[in-house]
Scaffold this motif. Structure first.
Motif, PDB file in Angstrom:
ATOM      1  N   GLN A   1       1.987   2.108   5.620  1.00 17.56           N
ATOM      2  CA  GLN A   1       1.713   3.058   4.651  1.00 17.56           C
ATOM      3  C   GLN A   1       3.579   3.983   4.892  1.00 17.56           C
ATOM      4  O   GLN A   1       3.718   3.937   4.036  1.00 17.56           O
ATOM      5  CB  GLN A   1       0.585   3.947   4.709  1.00 17.56           C
ATOM      6  N   SER A   2       3.431   3.892   6.243  1.00 21.67           N
ATOM      7  CA  SER A   2       4.600   4.208   6.054  1.00 21.67           C
ATOM      8  C   SER A   2       4.991   4.442   7.454  1.00 21.67           C
ATOM      9  O   SER A   2       4.409   3.907   7.903  1.00 21.67           O
ATOM     10  CB  SER A   2       4.745   5.766   5.980  1.00 21.67           C
ATOM     11  N   LEU A   3       6.515   4.600   8.489  1.00 16.10           N
ATOM     12  CA  LEU A   3       6.818   4.852   9.673  1.00 16.10           C
ATOM     13  C   LEU A   3       5.969   5.653  10.302  1.00 16.10           C
ATOM     14  O   LEU A   3       5.597   5.396  11.870  1.00 16.10           O
ATOM     15  CB  LEU A   3       7.890   4.909   9.337  1.00 16.10           C
ATOM     16  N   SER A   4       4.911   6.953  10.166  1.00 14.37           N
ATOM     17  CA  SER A   4       3.749   6.919  10.485  1.00 14.37           C
ATOM     18  C   SER A   4       2.075   7.202  10.673  1.00 14.37           C
ATOM     19  O   SER A   4       1.189   7.990  11.297  1.00 14.37           O
ATOM     20  CB  SER A   4       4.841   8.623  10.957  1.00 14.37           C
ATOM     21  N   VAL A   5       2.430   6.614   9.083  1.00 12.86           N
ATOM     22  CA  VAL A   5       1.099   6.325   9.019  1.00 12.86           C
ATOM     23  C   VAL A   5       0.475   4.765   8.804  1.00 12.86           C
ATOM     24  O   VAL A   5       1.383   4.303   8.236  1.00 12.86           O
ATOM     25  CB  VAL A   5       0.467   6.709   7.553  1.00 12.86           C
ATOM     26  N   ILE A   6      -1.054   4.461   9.489  1.00  7.41           N
ATOM     27  CA  ILE A   6      -1.960   2.893   9.249  1.00  7.41           C
ATOM     28  C   ILE A   6      -3.309   3.410   8.878  1.00  7.41           C
ATOM     29  O   ILE A   6      -3.904   4.322   8.959  1.00  7.41           O
ATOM     30  CB  ILE A   6      -1.348   1.938  10.572  1.00  7.41           C
ATOM     31  N   SER A   7      -2.863   2.188   7.537  1.00  7.06           N
ATOM     32  CA  SER A   7      -4.822   2.443   7.311  1.00  7.06           C
ATOM     33  C   SER A   7      -4.512   0.945   6.358  1.00  7.06           C
ATOM     34  O   SER A   7      -3.901   0.840   6.228  1.00  7.06           O
ATOM     35  CB  SER A   7      -4.934   3.158   6.489  1.00  7.06           C
ATOM     36  N   PRO A   8      -5.694   0.861   6.789  1.00  9.83           N
ATOM     37  CA  PRO A   8      -5.356  -1.057   5.462  1.00  9.83           C
ATOM     38  C   PRO A   8      -6.252  -0.942   4.343  1.00  9.83           C
ATOM     39  O   PRO A   8      -7.459  -1.528   3.775  1.00  9.83           O
ATOM     40  CB  PRO A   8      -7.422  -1.725   6.469  1.00  9.83           C
ATOM     41  N   ALA A   9      -5.676  -0.090   4.002  1.00  9.65           N
ATOM     42  CA  ALA A   9      -5.318  -0.125   2.942  1.00  9.65           C
ATOM     43  C   ALA A   9      -4.082   0.122   1.664  1.00  9.65           C
ATOM     44  O   ALA A   9      -3.508   0.687   1.110  1.00  9.65           O
ATOM     45  CB  ALA A   9      -6.712   1.481   1.839  1.00  9.65           C
ATOM     46  N   PRO A  10      -3.835  -1.516   1.692  1.00 12.72           N
ATOM     47  CA  PRO A  10      -2.040  -1.365   0.691  1.00 12.72           C
ATOM     48  C   PRO A  10      -2.577  -1.123  -1.178  1.00 12.72           C
ATOM     49  O   PRO A  10      -1.990  -1.919  -1.448  1.00 12.72           O
ATOM     50  CB  PRO A  10      -1.720  -2.984   0.814  1.00 12.72           C
ATOM     51  N   VAL A  11      -2.827  -0.502  -1.492  1.00 10.46           N
ATOM     52  CA  VAL A  11      -3.312  -0.201  -2.751  1.00 10.46           C
ATOM     53  C   VAL A  11      -2.002  -0.551  -3.749  1.00 10.46           C
ATOM     54  O   VAL A  11      -2.415  -0.870  -4.748  1.00 10.46           O
ATOM     55  CB  VAL A  11      -3.999   1.862  -3.359  1.00 10.46           C
ATOM     56  N   PHE A  12      -0.730   0.167  -2.906  1.00 12.50           N
ATOM     57  CA  PHE A  12       0.112   0.186  -4.088  1.00 12.50           C
ATOM     58  C   PHE A  12       0.263  -0.773  -4.294  1.00 12.50           C
ATOM     59  O   PHE A  12       0.824  -2.089  -5.349  1.00 12.50           O
ATOM     60  CB  PHE A  12       1.140   0.841  -3.258  1.00 12.50           C
ATOM     61  N   ALA A  13       0.520  -1.902  -2.625  1.00 15.16           N
ATOM     62  CA  ALA A  13       1.138  -3.600  -2.790  1.00 15.16           C
ATOM     63  C   ALA A  13      -0.137  -4.189  -3.823  1.00 15.16           C
ATOM     64  O   ALA A  13      -0.201  -5.234  -4.904  1.00 15.16           O
ATOM     65  CB  ALA A  13       0.371  -4.029  -1.487  1.00 15.16           C
ATOM     66  N   ALA A  14      -1.418  -3.682  -4.066  1.00 14.11           N
ATOM     67  CA  ALA A  14      -2.371  -4.259  -4.942  1.00 14.11           C
ATOM     68  C   ALA A  14      -2.509  -4.546  -5.931  1.00 14.11           C
ATOM     69  O   ALA A  14      -2.036  -5.362  -6.950  1.00 14.11           O
ATOM     70  CB  ALA A  14      -4.128  -4.092  -4.494  1.00 14.11           C
ATOM     71  N   VAL A  15      -1.959  -3.096  -6.860  1.00 14.08           N
ATOM     72  CA  VAL A  15      -1.240  -3.265  -7.808  1.00 14.08           C
ATOM     73  C   VAL A  15      -0.526  -3.662  -8.573  1.00 14.08           C
ATOM     74  O   VAL A  15      -0.434  -3.992  -9.617  1.00 14.08           O
ATOM     75  CB  VAL A  15      -1.372  -1.569  -8.067  1.00 14.08           C
ATOM     76  N   MET A  16       0.456  -3.622  -8.227  1.00 16.96           N
ATOM     77  CA  MET A  16       1.898  -4.185  -8.290  1.00 16.96           C
ATOM     78  C   MET A  16       2.035  -5.810  -8.019  1.00 16.96           C
ATOM     79  O   MET A  16       2.274  -6.948  -9.165  1.00 16.96           O
ATOM     80  CB  MET A  16       3.108  -2.967  -7.594  1.00 16.96           C
ATOM     81  N   ALA A  17       0.943  -6.350  -7.002  1.00 20.15           N
ATOM     82  CA  ALA A  17       0.588  -7.678  -7.081  1.00 20.15           C
ATOM     83  C   ALA A  17       0.705  -8.173  -8.355  1.00 20.15           C
ATOM     84  O   ALA A  17       0.499  -9.526  -8.319  1.00 20.15           O
ATOM     85  CB  ALA A  17      -0.088  -8.271  -5.515  1.00 20.15           C
ATOM     86  N   MET A  18      -0.819  -7.697  -9.005  1.00 15.50           N
ATOM     87  CA  MET A  18      -1.521  -7.774  -9.665  1.00 15.50           C
ATOM     88  C   MET A  18      -0.781  -8.168 -11.291  1.00 15.50           C
ATOM     89  O   MET A  18      -0.164  -8.493 -12.352  1.00 15.50           O
ATOM     90  CB  MET A  18      -2.511  -6.861 -10.171  1.00 15.50           C
ATOM     91  N   HIS A  19       0.594  -6.727 -11.092  1.00 16.25           N
ATOM     92  CA  HIS A  19       1.116  -6.321 -12.174  1.00 16.25           C
ATOM     93  C   HIS A  19       2.540  -7.970 -12.219  1.00 16.25           C
ATOM     94  O   HIS A  19       2.708  -8.971 -13.156  1.00 16.25           O
ATOM     95  CB  HIS A  19       1.848  -5.378 -12.513  1.00 16.25           C
ATOM     96  N   ALA A  20       2.570  -8.660 -10.753  1.00 16.05           N
ATOM     97  CA  ALA A  20       3.712  -9.397 -10.693  1.00 16.05           C
ATOM     98  C   ALA A  20       2.845 -11.087 -10.718  1.00 16.05           C
ATOM     99  O   ALA A  20       3.542 -11.675 -11.860  1.00 16.05           O
ATOM    100  CB  ALA A  20       4.094  -9.505  -9.018  1.00 16.05           C
ATOM    101  N   LEU A  21       1.664 -10.983 -10.780  1.00 18.23           N
ATOM    102  CA  LEU A  21       0.889 -11.642 -10.647  1.00 18.23           C
ATOM    103  C   LEU A  21       0.817 -12.254 -12.736  1.00 18.23           C
ATOM    104  O   LEU A  21       1.520 -13.692 -13.230  1.00 18.23           O
ATOM    105  CB  LEU A  21      -0.330 -12.153 -10.874  1.00 18.23           C
ATOM    106  N   ASP A  22       0.571 -11.772 -13.258  1.00 19.67           N
ATOM    107  CA  ASP A  22       1.083 -11.536 -15.075  1.00 19.67           C
ATOM    108  C   ASP A  22       2.775 -11.956 -15.152  1.00 19.67           C
ATOM    109  O   ASP A  22       2.452 -12.651 -15.963  1.00 19.67           O
ATOM    110  CB  ASP A  22       0.865 -10.395 -15.563  1.00 19.67           C
TER     111      ASP A  22
END
Length: 271
Positions: A18-39
């Motif tokens: 998520q950043s250089l110091s934060v890890i979590s299995p929740a790529p929310v930003f990537a998911a939202v933008m991927a769907m607009h990229a799909l469009d």
């Protein structure tokens, strides 16, 4: 007439950074933008207006590393860089590539202004895309005419909400609060609440720079960390509305994604 798509996704080796110091299995930003990229890849035929995120499963890439005392330590899988003409005698001497990977199973709910021409076309396009840097190994699309029908089709999982507002300093608190300490305290005290990257804040206005991708204006930025909360879909289902869908845009010099009500986002950066 609105159309709603539900997409069941399986992703291999998605990034948890998520950043250089934060890890979590929740790529929310990537998911939202991927769907607009799909469009956009489909020529804007869907006209995606909002994205709902449902977490189903995450399997981080962990390896067991033996110690000198015979114990096994769990370590995040790392990779080493490859050189076509390496002077290193052993590949293990090559530089490390810092990463944190996970296999994900998510469902996404899309609100669209138009139905897809062909469901298979959407699935085929998704299979050629990346999701948080990972490979989409399975994508099943279902089309619904009503949002209620789409929500009822979501049988299991956890609905993901932006709860960054819980980090806002209370009006009656006079002493300044360290935002990092408050972020960590919130993830410790609240159930199913984790830190994620929700966007980027600019250091300066975008401008033309040599080497910029696709010749676009370039700006230096840093991660904009926030909080998301997982709620069982069985509990949240009755409360999901169009206002609960994730959207993206600009808030001053912040480019972010959110599904919080009351947050006004602009499609354009305004200096």
């Amino acid at each position: 007439m609105k159309t709603y798509l539900t997409i069941d996704l399986k992703v291999h080796k998605a990034s948890m950074l998520q950043s250089l110091s934060v890890i979590s299995p929740a790529p929310v930003f990537a998911a939202v933008m991927a769907m607009h990229a799909l469009d956009k890849k489909l020529g804007g035929t869907l006209s995606v207006q909002g994205v709902g995120i449902i977490h189903k499963d995450a399997k981080p890439w962990i390896e067991q590393m033996p110690t000198m005392k015979g114990y096994l330590l769990q370590e995040i899988v790392q990779k080493r860089g490859a050189y076509p003409f390496s002077s290193k005698a052993n590949p293990t001497q090559n530089s490390m590539q810092p990463m944190a990977l996970a296999d994900l199973e998510w469902a996404l709910l899309l609100e669209c202004d138009h139905p897809p021409r062909d469901r298979a076309q959407v699935e085929n396009m998704l299979s050629s895309m990346r999701f948080a840097g990972g490979e989409i190994t399975s994508a099943h699309v279902h089309i619904h005419e009503k949002m209620d029908d789409a929500i009822r089709s979501l049988r299991s999982g956890f609905w993901v909400d932006d709860v960054t507002n819980t980090l806002m300093q209370d009006d009656f608190v006079q002493e300044p609060v360290n935002p990092v300490e408050k972020l960590l305290r919130a993830t410790r005290d609240a159930v199913w609440t984790i830190p994620v990257n929700l966007g980027y804040v600019l250091f300066a206005a975008p401008e033309a720079r040599r080497g910029a991708r696709d010749g676009c204006d370039h700006a230096f930025a840093e991660h904009l960390m926030g909080l998301v909360r997982y709620t069982p879909i069985s509990i949240q289902r009755a409360h999901i509305t169009r206002g609960n869908l994730w959207r993206y845009g600009w808030d001053r010099d912040h480019f972010l994604v959110t599904n919080r009500s009351g947050v006004e986002l602009s499609p354009y950066f305004i200096q």
